[in-house]
Design an enzyme around this catalytic site. Structure first.
Site, PDB file in Angstrom:
ATOM      1  N   CYS A 258     -13.299   6.642   8.163  1.00  0.00           N
ATOM      2  CA  CYS A 258     -13.344   5.186   8.327  1.00  0.00           C
ATOM      3  C   CYS A 258     -14.605   4.730   9.042  1.00  0.00           C
ATOM      4  O   CYS A 258     -14.862   3.533   9.152  1.00  0.00           O
ATOM      5  CB  CYS A 258     -12.110   4.700   9.086  1.00  0.00           C
ATOM      6  SG  CYS A 258     -12.164   5.003  10.869  1.00  0.00           S
TER       7      CYS A 258
ATOM      8  N   ASN B  80       0.847  -1.199   0.000  1.00  0.00           N
ATOM      9  CA  ASN B  80       0.000   0.000   0.000  1.00  0.00           C
ATOM     10  C   ASN B  80       0.881   1.247   0.000  1.00  0.00           C
ATOM     11  O   ASN B  80       2.039   1.215   0.432  1.00  0.00           O
ATOM     12  CB  ASN B  80      -1.035  -0.027   1.134  1.00  0.00           C
ATOM     13  CG  ASN B  80      -0.488   0.383   2.474  1.00  0.00           C
ATOM     14  OD1 ASN B  80       0.089   1.462   2.611  1.00  0.00           O
ATOM     15  ND2 ASN B  80      -0.636  -0.472   3.461  1.00  0.00           N
ATOM     16  N   ASP B  81       0.345   2.346  -0.518  1.00  0.00           N
ATOM     17  CA  ASP B  81       1.184   3.522  -0.783  1.00  0.00           C
ATOM     18  C   ASP B  81       1.823   4.119   0.468  1.00  0.00           C
ATOM     19  O   ASP B  81       2.965   4.584   0.420  1.00  0.00           O
ATOM     20  CB  ASP B  81       0.427   4.580  -1.594  1.00  0.00           C
ATOM     21  CG  ASP B  81      -0.969   4.848  -1.077  1.00  0.00           C
ATOM     22  OD1 ASP B  81      -1.295   4.389   0.041  1.00  0.00           O
ATOM     23  OD2 ASP B  81      -1.741   5.514  -1.786  1.00  0.00           O
TER      24      ASP B  81
ATOM     25  N   GLU C 123      -1.610   1.441  10.617  1.00  0.00           N
ATOM     26  CA  GLU C 123      -2.768   2.334  10.391  1.00  0.00           C
ATOM     27  C   GLU C 123      -2.887   3.308  11.571  1.00  0.00           C
ATOM     28  O   GLU C 123      -3.886   3.353  12.295  1.00  0.00           O
ATOM     29  CB  GLU C 123      -4.057   1.522  10.207  1.00  0.00           C
ATOM     30  CG  GLU C 123      -4.116   0.784   8.891  1.00  0.00           C
ATOM     31  CD  GLU C 123      -4.377   1.699   7.691  1.00  0.00           C
ATOM     32  OE1 GLU C 123      -4.712   2.878   7.892  1.00  0.00           O
ATOM     33  OE2 GLU C 123      -4.221   1.221   6.546  1.00  0.00           O
TER      34      GLU C 123
HETATM   35 ZN   LIG Z   1     -10.606   6.561  11.336  1.00  0.00          ZN
END
Ligand SMILES: [Zn+2]
Length: 323
Positions: A180, A115-116, A165
Site C-alpha cells: 500500500c 469488496n471481497d 482494513e
Molecule cells: Zn499497508
C-alpha cells in the site's frame, strides 16, 4: 420455485464464479472460469459473467421472478452505494467500472456489491465460524491481510467503505515496505509474501535447508506454503519464522480486540493450513497485548468455510443487506 433464490457473482483476479443459491446458503448451481483481466477488458468479463448467470437460470429452469437479487463480491476499493469499482490491485485496468449498474441492466434485477474481504466476512458470519455472534471479525492471512468487521450485527463500512482494513494498521514503525506504500503494516509482516520474505532474509544465515529444498533450491521461489510444510515436518527454522509472523499477527489482533471487543475472530488461509504452528504464537501475543476481560469474551478460531467462503460471500452480502 420458492422465490428465495439469489445469484452470487464472485469476481477474482484469477478466476470468477457465478452461483445460484438459496437463502440458507445452499448452492444449487455453479459456473466458474478464468477471469483473464490481462486478456479481456472489464466489459467483456462482465458480459461473460452475466451470460453465465443466465445459463444457470436456464439450467435450473428458474423464472426470473423467482430470483430476489444479485450479490457481487469484487476486489476493492469500490463504492458500495454507486457500485463503482476503483482499480483493484488484482484487476488491472478496472478504473471506475460501474459493476453494479452493469448487472442491474444486464440481468434486470436489484444488485448489491461489497469488496471481497467484507463479503467473505459476511459469509463466515452467516454460515461459518461466526454464526450466531453479533460482534465478529474475519481476517484472511493470504496474499494480503484483508478483513471485515461486524459490529452489533451489522457490517461496518465507515465513511467511504474502508472500515476493516485491518491489514494496514502500523505494527512496526520504519518496518518493511507494504504494497500500500506505507511501512510496517501488519500485511507487510504476517501475510504469505511477508512470511516468505522473512524466510528469504533469514536464509542468508544458512539455517534454512529444508525450506530451501522444498522451494527447489531457489531462495527466490520460497513461499509461505514451503515454510508451513517444513514447520509441519518439525524444521526449527520454519517454526521460528511462523512464530515471528504469528507474533506480529497476534499484536494486530490484540489491537483489534481492544478497539472492538468482538465475541469471535476467525482467521483464514495460512491460519487454517498451519493450525497450531501459527495459532499458538498468535494466542501468546494476544495474551500479552489484550486485556483479560476482552480476551475472556473472545474466541480466536480458524475460518470454517474454506473454498466455499468465496462462493457464499456474494450470497451472504445480499441476504445480510435485506435483513
Ligand atoms: Zn499497508
Amino acid at each position: 420455485m420458492d422465490g428465495k433464490l439469489i445469484i452470487g457473482v464472485d469476481i477474482g483476479g484469477t478466476k470468477s464464479a457465478v452461483v445460484l443459491a438459496t437463502e440458507k446458503g445452499e448452492i444449487r448451481q455453479r459456473r466458474s472460469e478464468p477471469t483473464q483481466p490481462d486478456l479481456r477488458g472489464p466489459l467483456e468479463v462482465l458480459e461473460r459473467l452475466a451470460a453465465m448467470a443466465r445459463e444457470l437460470l436456464t439450467a435450473e429452469n428458474v423464472p426470473s421472478g423467482a430470483v430476489q437479487g444479485v450479490g457481487v463480491s469484487c476486489g476493492g476499493p469500490l463504492d458500495t452505494k454507486t457500485g463503482v469499482v476503483y482499480a483493484p490491485p488484482n484487476l488491472p485496468g478496472w478504473e471506475g467500472v460501474p459493476v453494479k449498474q452493469f448487472f442491474e441492466k444486464a440481468l434486470a434485477l436489484p444488485v448489491r456489491i461489497e469488496n471481497d474481504a467484507n463479503a467473505t466476512a459476511l459469509a463466515e458470519w452467516r454460515f461459518g465460524a461466526g454464526k450466531g455472534t453479533r460482534n465478529f471479525v474475519f481476517l484472511t492471512m493470504g496474499t494480503g491481510i484483508g478483513g471485515g468487521v461486524i459490529i452489533d450485527g451489522r457490517l461496518a463500512h465507515g465513511a467511504n467503505d474502508l472500515a476493516g482494513e485491518i491489514g494496514h494498521q502500523t505494527i512496526l514503525m520504519n518496518g518493511p515496505l507494504c504494497g500500500c506504500g506505507k511501512r510496517g503494516c501488519l500485511e507487510a509482516l504476517a501475510s504469505g509474501p511477508a512470511i516468505a520474505r522473512l524466510a528469504r532474509e533469514s536464509a542468508l544465515y544458512g539455517r534454512h535447508r529444508r525450506v530451501l529444498t522444498l522451494a527447489g533450491g531457489r531462495p527466490a521461489d520460497i513461499t509461505a506454503h514451503h515454510i508451513v510444510e517444513a514447520a509441519k515436518e518439525g524444521d526449527p527454522f520454519a517454526i521460528q519464522i511462523l512464530e515471528e509472523a504469528g507474533t506480529y499477527m497476534g499484536v494486530g489482533i490484540a489491537n483489534v480486540m481492544q478497539m472492538l471487543n468482538p465475541e469471535c475472530i476467525a482467521l483464514g488461509t495460512i491460519a487454517v493450513h498451519a493450525g497450531d504452528l501459527i495459532m499458538k504464537p498468535i494466542e501468546a501475543a494476544v495474551e500479552e497485548f489484550a486485556w483479560k476481560r476482552i480476551r475472556d469474551a473472545c474466541r480466536i478460531v480458524p475460518a470454517a468455510l474454506g473454498d466455499r467462503g468465496q462462493d457464499l460471500a456474494a450470497v451472504a452480502l445480499w441476504i445480510t443487506d435485506s435483513d
